[in-house]
Design a protein around this motif. Sequence first.
Motif, PDB file in Angstrom:
ATOM      1  N   TYR A   1       0.834  -1.205   0.000  1.00 45.63           N
ATOM      2  CA  TYR A   1       0.000   0.000   0.000  1.00 45.63           C
ATOM      3  C   TYR A   1       0.866   1.251   0.000  1.00 45.63           C
ATOM      4  CZ  TYR A   1       1.081   0.491   4.953  1.00 45.63           C
ATOM      5  OH  TYR A   1       1.748   0.649   6.143  1.00 45.63           O
TER       6      TYR A   1
ATOM      7  N   LYS B   1      -7.565  -1.550  -4.103  1.00 45.46           N
ATOM      8  CA  LYS B   1      -8.499  -0.755  -3.297  1.00 45.46           C
ATOM      9  C   LYS B   1      -8.010   0.684  -3.276  1.00 45.46           C
ATOM     10  CE  LYS B   1     -10.167  -4.114   0.103  1.00 45.46           C
ATOM     11  NZ  LYS B   1     -10.272  -4.366   1.554  1.00 45.46           N
TER      12      LYS B   1
ATOM     13  N   PHE C   1      -8.839   4.364  -1.453  1.00 50.69           N
ATOM     14  CA  PHE C   1      -9.500   4.877  -0.260  1.00 50.69           C
ATOM     15  C   PHE C   1      -9.609   6.391  -0.341  1.00 50.69           C
ATOM     16  CE2 PHE C   1      -7.608   0.900   0.945  1.00 50.69           C
ATOM     17  CZ  PHE C   1      -8.500   0.330   1.836  1.00 50.69           C
TER      18      PHE C   1
ATOM     19  N   GLU D   1     -14.113   3.260   0.542  1.00 50.58           N
ATOM     20  CA  GLU D   1     -13.197   2.474  -0.279  1.00 50.58           C
ATOM     21  C   GLU D   1     -13.879   1.989  -1.547  1.00 50.58           C
ATOM     22  OE1 GLU D   1     -12.753  -2.064   0.994  1.00 50.58           O
ATOM     23  OE2 GLU D   1     -12.348  -0.729   2.676  1.00 50.58           O
TER      24      GLU D   1
ATOM     25  N   GLU E   1     -13.254  -0.951  -4.339  1.00 51.26           N
ATOM     26  CA  GLU E   1     -12.505  -2.180  -4.589  1.00 51.26           C
ATOM     27  C   GLU E   1     -12.704  -2.669  -6.014  1.00 51.26           C
ATOM     28  OE1 GLU E   1     -12.232  -5.468  -1.584  1.00 51.26           O
ATOM     29  OE2 GLU E   1     -13.249  -6.591  -3.172  1.00 51.26           O
TER      30      GLU E   1
END
Length: 191
Positions: free
Chosen positions: A115, A150, A152, A157, A159
């Motif tokens: 991430y 994903k 945010f 969020e 997906e």
Amino acid sequence: MIKEVHKVRLRLLSGILSVVMLIQLVPVFKVHAGPYVPDLPQSGHVLTGQDLIPALVLHDFNTPEDVASWKAGTNTKEVKYATSMLNGPNSPYEGSGALEQVPDPVKVYEWRTIYTEYEQPKDLSAYRFLAFAADSYGWQSSADYVLKVKLFSGDDEFESIAHIRPDQWKRIFIRLGDWEGKHAVTKMEIS
């Protein structure tokens, strides 16, 4: 007497080998993997294509500094900068570098996540798609591998599930559409 001792040793050795061979069969019946979703479908808003001509580049992974903005998440040992790959296609998609995820040794169906978080939210409202190229190491070249992305915006969020094949670059286009959070993306996860 010596012949009798050899017979006993041979029987004992044969018995031990038989037990060892039978024990090898037991794990086959005891294999447990992570949650498995057969035929996990690709998201309807995910497309594939040939040309990537970006209007905005968020990450190009051509420098160790760009790769360093990504962190190891769940089931990931490290994220590192790579200039070549052991498996096909053996080189970065474009430019001089690529982000390489080194996973923890986990079950085959468990997500391995990386991430990045943005100090200043990214405004993607002027763009229809998030586009990128993805590759995976793999030993089953005919199998679909699944990639989860994903985005945010705070707690909101978005997906997306994409299918890729190992040992080749696949161009993925995620239609941002009506997602309200696209004006302030604070984090991106890839599993």
